[in-house]
Each structure stands twice: as C-alpha cells, then as structure tokens.
Design an enzyme around this catalytic site. Structure first.
Site, PDB file in Angstrom:
ATOM      1  N   LYS A  11      45.730  -5.100  46.845  1.00 27.46           N
ATOM      2  CA  LYS A  11      45.906  -4.924  46.143  1.00 27.46           C
ATOM      3  C   LYS A  11      46.072  -2.698  46.241  1.00 27.46           C
ATOM      4  O   LYS A  11      46.822  -2.763  45.090  1.00 27.46           O
ATOM      5  CB  LYS A  11      44.022  -4.322  45.799  1.00 27.46           C
ATOM      6  N   ASN A  12      46.134  -2.573  47.189  1.00 26.16           N
ATOM      7  CA  ASN A  12      46.377  -1.227  47.901  1.00 26.16           C
ATOM      8  C   ASN A  12      47.995  -0.795  47.552  1.00 26.16           C
ATOM      9  O   ASN A  12      48.281   0.396  47.809  1.00 26.16           O
ATOM     10  CB  ASN A  12      45.688  -0.185  48.818  1.00 26.16           C
TER      11      ASN A  12
ATOM     12  N   ARG B 249      36.666  13.485  46.864  1.00 23.16           N
ATOM     13  CA  ARG B 249      38.084  12.673  47.160  1.00 23.16           C
ATOM     14  C   ARG B 249      39.161  13.707  46.325  1.00 23.16           C
ATOM     15  O   ARG B 249      39.756  13.527  45.064  1.00 23.16           O
ATOM     16  CB  ARG B 249      38.381  11.385  46.550  1.00 23.16           C
TER      17      ARG B 249
ATOM     18  N   CYS C 284      33.664  10.278  43.194  1.00 23.46           N
ATOM     19  CA  CYS C 284      33.276   8.637  43.842  1.00 23.46           C
ATOM     20  C   CYS C 284      31.985   8.701  44.669  1.00 23.46           C
ATOM     21  O   CYS C 284      31.714   9.988  45.700  1.00 23.46           O
ATOM     22  CB  CYS C 284      34.776   8.636  44.634  1.00 23.46           C
TER      23      CYS C 284
ATOM     24  N   ASP D 280      38.278   1.628  55.804  1.00 25.80           N
ATOM     25  CA  ASP D 280      38.116   0.124  54.502  1.00 25.80           C
ATOM     26  C   ASP D 280      37.900  -0.918  55.342  1.00 25.80           C
ATOM     27  O   ASP D 280      37.008  -1.731  55.045  1.00 25.80           O
ATOM     28  CB  ASP D 280      38.957  -0.227  53.530  1.00 25.80           C
TER      29      ASP D 280
ATOM     30  N   ARG E  12      36.765  -6.055  42.286  1.00 25.35           N
ATOM     31  CA  ARG E  12      37.880  -4.969  42.069  1.00 25.35           C
ATOM     32  C   ARG E  12      39.279  -4.649  42.320  1.00 25.35           C
ATOM     33  O   ARG E  12      40.018  -4.168  42.818  1.00 25.35           O
ATOM     34  CB  ARG E  12      37.535  -3.179  41.606  1.00 25.35           C
TER      35      ARG E  12
END
Ligand code: UD1
Length: 420
Positions: A22-23, A121, A116, A307, A399
């Site tokens: 995803k990133n 952030r 967030c 993460d 997501r």
C-alpha cells in the site's frame, strides 16, 4: 459498517501470499501525474486507500482505471491543481500529490490532512523541501498553496525531531525530478517504499541516485515518460502474517515476506524464540511453544517499524514475562492498549513506553478498531484468545489489508465478516 467475528485458539497452517505494498502504490499513483503518457502499475492491492487515491487523480483530470490488480493512469492534461479536503482528510497519504502537481504544473493546492488518531502529524519537512526548490508556500483556508515560476535543484537536510519522513522524501523527490539542476536530500527516508518510488521514477526517465541511503541525489530532467511497473510486496502485511503464525503457534509459509525488508522485526522475533526459516519465495514460521519477552523501540527504517508496534504488542501480551515497547515515531500511538485490556492483557502505559506483563492467555471480547495497525493487532489477539471476539469498525483494516480475513480463513482460522 462491518465487523470481524473470530473464534480463537486455532493454530494457523498453510501457505499465504502477501499483496502489493500500500505505502508504495499510493506515491506511485501520485507520481503518474508527472507525465502525460500512460503508466501501468501492477500488483496493486484492492484497498480503500488505493481507491481514494484513484478518485483524487480523477478529480485532477487524469484517467485512471483499476482492474485485476492493475491500475492504468493517463494524465494527458490536468484540469485542476487542487486536491480537495473531502478526499485528503480521509487519507493522509493523499498529501503526496503536492510534489507531482508542483513538478508538472508549477503550482498545487492541497488540503492540509488534519488530525489523526495516532497523534500530531505535521508537514513542515514537506514544505521545507519544497521551499528549498524555490516554491512559494502559503496556507489559505486550510489548504497549502504552493507556486513556483521555476523549480531549481537545491541541497537540503530533511531530518526532523523524529528522524526522516517517508512522504516528505517522496514529495520532494517527485518535485525535484523535473527541477532544473541537481537536488541533494540529506537525512532522506530509506524505507523500501521510497526505493520503490525512486525505481519507478527512474523507469519513467528520472535520474535519481542513492535511494535506500540517507543521501539521495536527483539530476533534474525536462520530461518523464510512461512506463509499466510491478510493486513490491507489503512488508507490513508480511510482518502481520508472520506474527499471526507465531502467536497461534502455527506452521505457515508466507510468500512475498522478504527478509531484507523485515530485518528489525525478524531480529526481535528471533530473540523471542520464534522459529523462522527461508522458504521458496518467502519465509516459513514453525511452531514454538515458549517465547521470551523482548524490548524494542520504533525508529525510521531500517529500525523497528512503528507500523508493526501494535501487532508485536499483541504477541508480547501472551508471552509470559515483562517487555517494554518504546514508540519514538508517534508517541501517542497506543489506542490499541485499552482494547487489549478488554481481552485481559496486562499493559501499563507510561509516556511513550508500554510495559507489558505477558499472560498465558487472553479471552475473547468485543473490541473496537481505532486505526489501521491497531485493528490488525486486535485481530491477532483474537486469533489466539479463548472464545469469541468481535472486532468492530474494521473499515480501518480495509484501508490497508487486502482480504485479510480470507487469507486467515485459508490458513484455517475461524474468522468471518458480519454487518454491524
Ligand atoms: C509513512 C507511512 C506510515 C508510517 C510512517 C512512519 C505511507 C503512506 N505511510 O507515513 O504508514 O507509519 O511513514 O513509518 O508511507 N514528521 C514531521 N514533519 C513532517 C513529516 C513528518 O515532524 O513534515 C514526523 C512525523 O510526525 C513522525 C515522523 O516524522 O513522527 C515520521 O513520519 P513520516 O515518515 O512522515 O510518516 P508518513 O510519511 O506520513
């Protein structure tokens, strides 16, 4: 809204394949705005965030189609330079259209992503880099408005109080590829996803060197062209699947789990006693009954990834002994602690530290997902907990994880989706 229902206590067994990262995909899609030619990106996971990015590209005037794991983007002409608040506020990564829009159009108006759940952030490093390239930056009505008559290569230091920034490095790199002259980014992020973006840009005709190190050099070019590109596997999904095998004392082969992307995590799991072997195209996790507690601190790559912090906390919650986790990237990223308490975990929070007194077992409970990785942690805890758990608000999970419950079902878990 959907929830996941999980009946815990089954050791996972079998083979599973990791989806595309995803990133990586999100900045790669943004980078397609840098050319008027067609780009084709393969191994794209079908995720809510990916679909949000596609909507943003379309809102800017690009054509974008997604089918069978491939996204085709053609940004022949862009009709707008504004990325709308409604879309940007749902996904922070959409801020990475700033660099490509500035590179291509010499102007961009992108909504500030806003608050967030995992804490503050800021975007100061993005703006510092963009300004060093000669752009004027203003905040107007919640939007960052940037403009430059000409972008000029520059030397800059992009380290902040919490180390390097992934998306700031991406944004500056994407603006600098079409700047005049040479850009040097010091304290650049070294994450594999930054390397993937640089490789993609180079395939489009950019001249980037040093990606994967803290010093990236970019020689500006006048024009980029379309290309095809295959995205790397998602190292955070890979790590989550490795942990699912470890926490359930399972025996699983995780295809696409690349050792070279998972160094800090595997080092800690080895220290804990998890049995990890090389397997064809990935890693095999073998059952091991007793694990030891481990301490770790999250840091920018190649350090321990923030993460993966929540998911390893779930493992430590069922590993007898004391472990200490220090969160140095997002000191408030501990929303999962209260939910793990509901399953019987013994965790004390003290500033950026979590002190876990591991127990022999957890018990199933209704819990609520608060963010993407916290959701994954709750699913892992539920897989090993005694009895039935219900993880609600799993739109967070959707997501960033493609078909996670189907992957776990394939490994034998009793897990299914229901409407809330
Ligand atoms: C990326 C990842 C996210 C991951 C994070 C940290 C994507 C799409 N998302 O997010 O999953 O959790 O890296 O590994 O790739 N910071 C500043 N100023 C800035 C920018 C960041 O101080 O201008 C700080 C942040 O608050 C944080 C640290 O730098 O403490 C790292 O953040 P950053 O690497 O920018 O995270 P993202 O790129 O947003």
């Amino acid at each position: 809204m959907d929830k996941l229902v999980i009946e815990g206590g089954i050791s996972l067994k079998g083979t599973v394949t990791v989806s595309g990262a995803k990133n990586s995909v999100l900045p790669l899609l943004a980078a397609c705005l840098l050319t008027n030619e067609r780009c084709r990106i393969k191994n794209v996971p079908n995720l809510r965030d990916v679909n949000t990015m596609i909507k943003i590209l379309r809102s800017l005037g690009a054509q974008a189609e997604f089918s069978n794991g491939e996204v085709t983007v053609e940004a022949k002409s862009l009709k707008s330079h504004t990325a709308d608040y409604k879309l940007v506020s749902t996904m922070r990564a959409s801020f990475c259209v700033l660099g490509p829009l500035l590179g291509r159009l010499r102007k961009a108006k992108v909504s500030l992503p806003g608050g967030c759940i995992i804490g503050l952030r800021p975007v100061d490093l993005h703006l510092k880099g963009i300004m060093a390239l000669g752009a004027k930056v203003e905040v107007q009505g919640g939007y960052i408005v940037v403009e430059a008559k000409e972008l000029r290569g520059a030397s800059m230091y992009l380290g902040g109080g919490f180390g390097s920034s992934v998306l700031a490095t991406d944004n500056v790199m994407m603006a600098a590829v079409l700047a005049k002259g040479k850009t040097v980014i010091e304290s650049a992020a070294c994450e594999p996803e930054v390397v993937d973006l640089a490789n993609f840009l180079n395939k489009m005709g950019a001249k980037i060197k040093g990606h994967g190190t803290p010093c990236i050099e970019i020689e500006g070019v006048r024009h980029l062209h379309g290309t095809d590109y295959h995205v790397i596997p998602d190292r955070i999904e890979a790590g989550t699947l490795v942990l699912a095998a470890a926490i359930t004392q399972g025996d699983c082969v995780i295809k696409g789990a690349f050792k070279e992307h998972l160094g800090a995590l595997l080092d800690k799991l080895n220290e804990s006693g998890v049995k990890i072997e090389d397997a064809d195209g990935g890693l095999r996790i073998k059952p091991r009954k007793t694990l030891k507690p481990v301490n770790f601190t999250t840091l920018p790559y190649p350090g321990f990834p923030t993460d993966m912090q929540a998911q390893v906390m779930s493992l430590m919650s069922v590993t007898p002994g004391i472990s200490v986790i220090t969160e140095k990237i997002y000191p408030d990223r501990f929303m999962h602690v209260a939910e793990l308490h509901r399953m019987g975990a013994n965790i004390m929070r003290e500033g950026p530290h979590a002190i876990i007194s591991g127990k022999k077992s957890l018990s199933g409970a209704p819990v609520m997902a608060s963010d993407l990785r916290a959701s994954a942690a709750l699913v892992l805890a539920s897989l090993v907990a005694k009895g039935r758990s219900e993880v609600s608000r799993i739109y967070h999970l959707d997501r960033g994880y493609e078909n996670l419950e189907l992957k776990f079902q394939k490994l034998g878990a009793r897990i299914w989706r229901e409407k809330e």
